[in-house]
Design an enzyme around this catalytic site. Sequence first.
Site, PDB file in Angstrom:
ATOM      1  N   ASP A   1     -38.790  48.555 -47.111  1.00 29.81           N
ATOM      2  CA  ASP A   1     -37.419  48.005 -46.989  1.00 29.81           C
ATOM      3  C   ASP A   1     -36.665  47.010 -47.991  1.00 29.81           C
ATOM      4  OD1 ASP A   1     -38.444  49.092 -44.524  1.00 29.81           O
ATOM      5  OD2 ASP A   1     -37.452  47.886 -43.210  1.00 29.81           O
TER       6      ASP A   1
ATOM      7  N   GLU B   1     -48.985  42.272 -39.633  1.00 27.16           N
ATOM      8  CA  GLU B   1     -47.970  43.396 -40.366  1.00 27.16           C
ATOM      9  C   GLU B   1     -48.119  43.273 -41.811  1.00 27.16           C
ATOM     10  OE1 GLU B   1     -44.004  42.368 -39.915  1.00 27.16           O
ATOM     11  OE2 GLU B   1     -43.433  44.371 -40.554  1.00 27.16           O
TER      12      GLU B   1
HETATM   13  C1  GLC Z   1     -40.418  47.556 -41.124  1.00 26.40           C
HETATM   14  C2  GLC Z   1     -41.192  48.139 -42.348  1.00 26.40           C
HETATM   15  C3  GLC Z   1     -41.530  49.671 -42.315  1.00 26.40           C
HETATM   16  C4  GLC Z   1     -41.871  49.794 -40.791  1.00 26.40           C
HETATM   17  C5  GLC Z   1     -41.448  49.249 -39.756  1.00 26.40           C
HETATM   18  C6  GLC Z   1     -42.138  49.511 -38.352  1.00 26.40           C
HETATM   19  O1  GLC Z   1     -39.404  47.830 -41.371  1.00 26.40           O
HETATM   20  O2  GLC Z   1     -40.732  47.770 -43.584  1.00 26.40           O
HETATM   21  O3  GLC Z   1     -42.175  50.217 -43.261  1.00 26.40           O
HETATM   22  O4  GLC Z   1     -42.066  51.233 -40.669  1.00 26.40           O
HETATM   23  O5  GLC Z   1     -41.295  47.894 -39.885  1.00 26.40           O
HETATM   24  O6  GLC Z   1     -43.225  48.711 -38.247  1.00 26.40           O
END
Ligand code: GLC
Length: 420
Positions: A164, A391
């Site tokens: 993102d 994460e």
């Molecule tokens: C964030 C990350 C994306 C992922 C999402 C859910 O937006 O950047 O890659 O899929 O979280 O985990």
Amino acid sequence: MRRTARQVLEANDRGDHTVASPHVYPYQWLWDSGFIALGWATIDGARAWRELETVLRGQAPDGFVPHVLAHRAPGRRFPDPDLWGRPGDPATSGITQPPVLASVALRLLEHARGAGAQSRRQGEAAALRLWPSLMAFHRWLHRERDPLGLGLVVSVHPWETGMDDSPAWDSPLAAVAPRAGPGPPELPGPTADRPGAAAYPRYLGLVDELRAAGYQSSALAVRGSFRVADAGTNAVMARADADLALLGRRLGAGTGDIEEAQGWARRSAEALSTLWDDDAGHFLSHDLVTGRALRPATSASFLGLWSGAASPSQVQRLAAHVEGWARGWHPVPSSDPEAASFDPRGFWRGSVWVNVNWMIAQGLGEHGEGALAQRMAADSRALLQGAGMREHFHARSGEGLGATDFSWTAALARWWLGME
Ligand code: GLC
């Protein structure tokens, strides 16, 4: 660690899908579901296939697969389903994410085949059920997201790349009109390791634009104000096209389908090579609005190793960069440590992500760089041992960042890192 990884998956299990993380991401995400399915395969083969079947329930009649499915609305969590104006059951987003599903389905099938006659039959039946949806998704990507016939899939929102806040999107995003009015919604958790608040008005401005265009992707891919050929998405695409063709052959799918997938695989591989920058020794994303290559190099560049489409000399140069970026940092920082924008704790701006590491290490292993692949696995294992199923991870200290109890980290701990 084995127990923890399993507990995280089980706690995040909602029966037919797995939430990305219980607090921060209480929905099903597209590329997350692929990595998560691999984790389930180490526990329950049928459950792994169900993860993919469920995410494909969000598929639109034209083949589009959304990046978020809100199966139930568990209170408000940004970006909540209303943002997209696509009600439905489940409500979904209007953008997509890197197409890892075909590659995952192929791996699940191979895994099932190694696990006895019954799993094999179950796996083949499940893969055959998914086959038409996977074909339709790839057909949609190549038709709607490559309207100019470049062979490259166009991403129309930074969120579509899965990375993102990547610094590679800073300049194309700066050209997007921000949404006027109230600022970004309140975000859970500390903000330092969460997407930068400054970018939110533009993320939302872009959602408004996509929504106003009725999500007509082919038009947006030609005229939208954010259009990038992402090195990561296109590497994933090349691999997924080739894996789809292989899956079709394994399943005895129709020759028309298999030939179509083989054709995509050839074109995607050729087109990926147009993103190679020989001076930098990296695959670089391109801004299709300005025609310029996007810097800095990010971990998306290394997905060329996963693509199956890199030449031996490209592999060598990428492997050398992996080693270079690992000097003083945990492999692999999500962005070039030499760049001014580098931030070792920044969300896709330097911190380390396990899903990307898995794909890179897999690619290194396939290209005869087994020692480096093992070093990456050992380092990733140490990160999880030190910080848990987070994460993402601080590229210097290894501190856990972002969401806790993160499903894809737990899943890959089992599938890749031997914590099963
Ligand atoms: C964030 C990350 C994306 C992922 C999402 C859910 O937006 O950047 O890659 O899929 O979280 O985990």
